[in-house]
Design a protein around this motif. Sequence first.
Motif, PDB file in Angstrom:
ATOM      1  N   ASP A 100       0.796  -1.260   0.159  1.00  0.00           N
ATOM      2  CA  ASP A 100      -0.054   0.067   0.158  1.00  0.00           C
ATOM      3  C   ASP A 100       0.883   1.279  -0.150  1.00  0.00           C
ATOM      4  O   ASP A 100       0.641   2.247  -0.681  1.00  0.00           O
ATOM      5  CB  ASP A 100      -0.917  -0.067   1.365  1.00  0.00           C
ATOM      6  CG  ASP A 100      -1.826  -1.101   1.103  1.00  0.00           C
ATOM      7  OD1 ASP A 100      -2.112  -1.529  -0.057  1.00  0.00           O
ATOM      8  OD2 ASP A 100      -2.658  -1.486   2.146  1.00  0.00           O
ATOM      9  N   LEU A 101       1.839   1.439   0.935  1.00  0.00           N
ATOM     10  CA  LEU A 101       2.882   2.302   0.892  1.00  0.00           C
ATOM     11  C   LEU A 101       3.400   2.486  -0.416  1.00  0.00           C
ATOM     12  O   LEU A 101       3.828   3.780  -0.838  1.00  0.00           O
ATOM     13  CB  LEU A 101       4.046   2.030   2.006  1.00  0.00           C
ATOM     14  CG  LEU A 101       3.350   2.356   3.221  1.00  0.00           C
ATOM     15  CD1 LEU A 101       4.586   2.001   4.131  1.00  0.00           C
ATOM     16  CD2 LEU A 101       3.041   3.671   3.578  1.00  0.00           C
ATOM     17  N   GLU A 102       3.831   1.634  -1.029  1.00  0.00           N
ATOM     18  CA  GLU A 102       4.600   1.847  -2.457  1.00  0.00           C
ATOM     19  C   GLU A 102       3.520   2.143  -3.390  1.00  0.00           C
ATOM     20  O   GLU A 102       3.815   3.044  -4.327  1.00  0.00           O
ATOM     21  CB  GLU A 102       5.020   0.262  -2.874  1.00  0.00           C
ATOM     22  CG  GLU A 102       6.194  -0.160  -2.044  1.00  0.00           C
ATOM     23  CD  GLU A 102       6.665  -1.575  -2.563  1.00  0.00           C
ATOM     24  OE1 GLU A 102       7.884  -1.801  -2.324  1.00  0.00           O
ATOM     25  OE2 GLU A 102       6.067  -2.148  -3.099  1.00  0.00           O
ATOM     26  N   GLN A 147       6.043  16.735  -1.094  1.00  0.00           N
ATOM     27  CA  GLN A 147       7.422  16.200  -0.839  1.00  0.00           C
ATOM     28  C   GLN A 147       7.509  15.860   0.585  1.00  0.00           C
ATOM     29  O   GLN A 147       8.017  14.956   0.792  1.00  0.00           O
ATOM     30  CB  GLN A 147       8.428  17.482  -1.191  1.00  0.00           C
ATOM     31  CG  GLN A 147       8.712  17.515  -2.614  1.00  0.00           C
ATOM     32  CD  GLN A 147       9.731  18.896  -2.893  1.00  0.00           C
ATOM     33  OE1 GLN A 147       9.760  19.588  -1.836  1.00  0.00           O
ATOM     34  NE2 GLN A 147      10.223  18.714  -3.917  1.00  0.00           N
ATOM     35  N   ASP A 148       6.721  16.506   1.475  1.00  0.00           N
ATOM     36  CA  ASP A 148       6.775  15.892   2.743  1.00  0.00           C
ATOM     37  C   ASP A 148       6.005  14.740   3.031  1.00  0.00           C
ATOM     38  O   ASP A 148       6.421  13.831   3.680  1.00  0.00           O
ATOM     39  CB  ASP A 148       6.217  17.051   3.780  1.00  0.00           C
ATOM     40  CG  ASP A 148       7.126  18.219   3.957  1.00  0.00           C
ATOM     41  OD1 ASP A 148       8.424  18.110   3.742  1.00  0.00           O
ATOM     42  OD2 ASP A 148       6.636  19.594   4.503  1.00  0.00           O
ATOM     43  N   THR A 149       4.967  14.770   2.336  1.00  0.00           N
ATOM     44  CA  THR A 149       4.259  13.262   2.357  1.00  0.00           C
ATOM     45  C   THR A 149       4.985  12.284   1.797  1.00  0.00           C
ATOM     46  O   THR A 149       4.790  10.953   2.205  1.00  0.00           O
ATOM     47  CB  THR A 149       3.060  13.715   1.494  1.00  0.00           C
ATOM     48  OG1 THR A 149       2.096  14.814   2.095  1.00  0.00           O
ATOM     49  CG2 THR A 149       2.066  12.340   1.438  1.00  0.00           C
ATOM     50  N   VAL A 150       5.641  12.427   0.620  1.00  0.00           N
ATOM     51  CA  VAL A 150       6.377  11.363   0.017  1.00  0.00           C
ATOM     52  C   VAL A 150       7.571  10.974   0.998  1.00  0.00           C
ATOM     53  O   VAL A 150       7.731   9.638   1.111  1.00  0.00           O
ATOM     54  CB  VAL A 150       6.887  11.798  -1.385  1.00  0.00           C
ATOM     55  CG1 VAL A 150       7.955  11.023  -1.810  1.00  0.00           C
ATOM     56  CG2 VAL A 150       5.788  12.010  -2.297  1.00  0.00           C
ATOM     57  N   LEU A 153       6.060   9.039   3.647  1.00  0.00           N
ATOM     58  CA  LEU A 153       5.675   7.494   3.114  1.00  0.00           C
ATOM     59  C   LEU A 153       6.840   6.786   3.024  1.00  0.00           C
ATOM     60  O   LEU A 153       6.832   5.457   3.201  1.00  0.00           O
ATOM     61  CB  LEU A 153       4.805   7.748   1.983  1.00  0.00           C
ATOM     62  CG  LEU A 153       3.391   8.216   2.154  1.00  0.00           C
ATOM     63  CD1 LEU A 153       2.804   8.636   0.610  1.00  0.00           C
ATOM     64  CD2 LEU A 153       2.530   7.201   2.881  1.00  0.00           C
ATOM     65  N   ARG A 154       8.053   7.455   2.502  1.00  0.00           N
ATOM     66  CA  ARG A 154       9.267   6.690   2.442  1.00  0.00           C
ATOM     67  C   ARG A 154       9.706   6.339   3.863  1.00  0.00           C
ATOM     68  O   ARG A 154      10.185   5.093   3.799  1.00  0.00           O
ATOM     69  CB  ARG A 154      10.347   7.321   1.551  1.00  0.00           C
ATOM     70  CG  ARG A 154       9.753   7.552   0.389  1.00  0.00           C
ATOM     71  CD  ARG A 154      10.973   8.257  -0.700  1.00  0.00           C
ATOM     72  NE  ARG A 154      10.613   8.588  -2.232  1.00  0.00           N
ATOM     73  CZ  ARG A 154      10.537   7.545  -3.071  1.00  0.00           C
ATOM     74  NH1 ARG A 154      10.978   6.406  -2.719  1.00  0.00           N
ATOM     75  NH2 ARG A 154      10.393   7.757  -4.174  1.00  0.00           N
ATOM     76  N   GLN A 155       9.646   7.000   4.638  1.00  0.00           N
ATOM     77  CA  GLN A 155       9.979   6.670   6.091  1.00  0.00           C
ATOM     78  C   GLN A 155       9.210   5.496   6.648  1.00  0.00           C
ATOM     79  O   GLN A 155       9.846   4.604   7.308  1.00  0.00           O
ATOM     80  CB  GLN A 155      10.128   8.085   7.170  1.00  0.00           C
ATOM     81  CG  GLN A 155      10.629   7.715   8.371  1.00  0.00           C
ATOM     82  CD  GLN A 155      11.959   7.429   8.326  1.00  0.00           C
ATOM     83  OE1 GLN A 155      12.578   8.048   7.664  1.00  0.00           O
ATOM     84  NE2 GLN A 155      12.232   6.658   9.556  1.00  0.00           N
ATOM     85  N   ARG A 156       7.913   5.545   6.296  1.00  0.00           N
ATOM     86  CA  ARG A 156       7.229   4.475   6.840  1.00  0.00           C
ATOM     87  C   ARG A 156       7.360   3.109   6.252  1.00  0.00           C
ATOM     88  O   ARG A 156       7.409   2.224   6.812  1.00  0.00           O
ATOM     89  CB  ARG A 156       5.806   4.803   6.578  1.00  0.00           C
ATOM     90  CG  ARG A 156       5.051   6.035   7.748  1.00  0.00           C
ATOM     91  CD  ARG A 156       3.828   6.353   7.508  1.00  0.00           C
ATOM     92  NE  ARG A 156       2.955   5.191   7.984  1.00  0.00           N
ATOM     93  CZ  ARG A 156       1.591   5.031   7.361  1.00  0.00           C
ATOM     94  NH1 ARG A 156       1.005   6.110   6.925  1.00  0.00           N
ATOM     95  NH2 ARG A 156       0.758   3.970   7.743  1.00  0.00           N
TER      96      ARG A 156
END
Length: 209
Positions: A100-102, A147-150, A153-156
């Motif tokens: 889902d994150l990807e 960008q903050d959201t991405v 999401l990458r951190q998660r």
Amino acid sequence: MCYPDLSLVDTSVSVPVSWVQYSEDNIGKSASERRATRELTELVEGTLVAAARDMWSQYNRVNAAFTLRVNQTTHARNTLQQHLAKTLQEMHQTERTISDLEGSIWAMRAPLRVAQSRLEERTYRPNIELCRDQPHTRLLSEVSALQDTVLSLRQRLSEAQATLQQLAGCKSVLEQELYTKAHSLFIDQERCLGLRKTYPSTPRLVGYT
């Protein structure tokens, strides 16, 4: 042929009194030896019975210890199986979260590209028209938010992948522990207790059969 010296007294020859005494002594020794034999036989039989009783007691104690150990190992195996099932379920959920994150990261690419493209296009406005106006400010804010959201999401996604790796290691340890417990159960329950299903009776231990 004549034997002239036969009438002389031979001291090595017994007389009725010594013959009787000798016989009575032999009878007394025989009775004493038979009595000692009976006492020794009774002592040996008592010792064998006591040894057989002790062996039965130890046999029962060992069986009880084996049964307790088998129950403990079975409980531990069942607990490990439950933990393995939960671990597999968490792995499945984590894999779905990663997927889902990807997908979410991929979905964010299009609006981010649109916002960045609009910002880039506005840099070509001539002269005074190149103005940091409200639309420009809003585009900057939108790009920053995207960008903050991405990044979030990458951190998660990175955390989820690390969690999945830890779960995979935990799964490997649990599977190894389950194999060990199953092997222990086979040895204790099938091999050891299987050999202890029959045990000689007391008469056989004593030597009567």
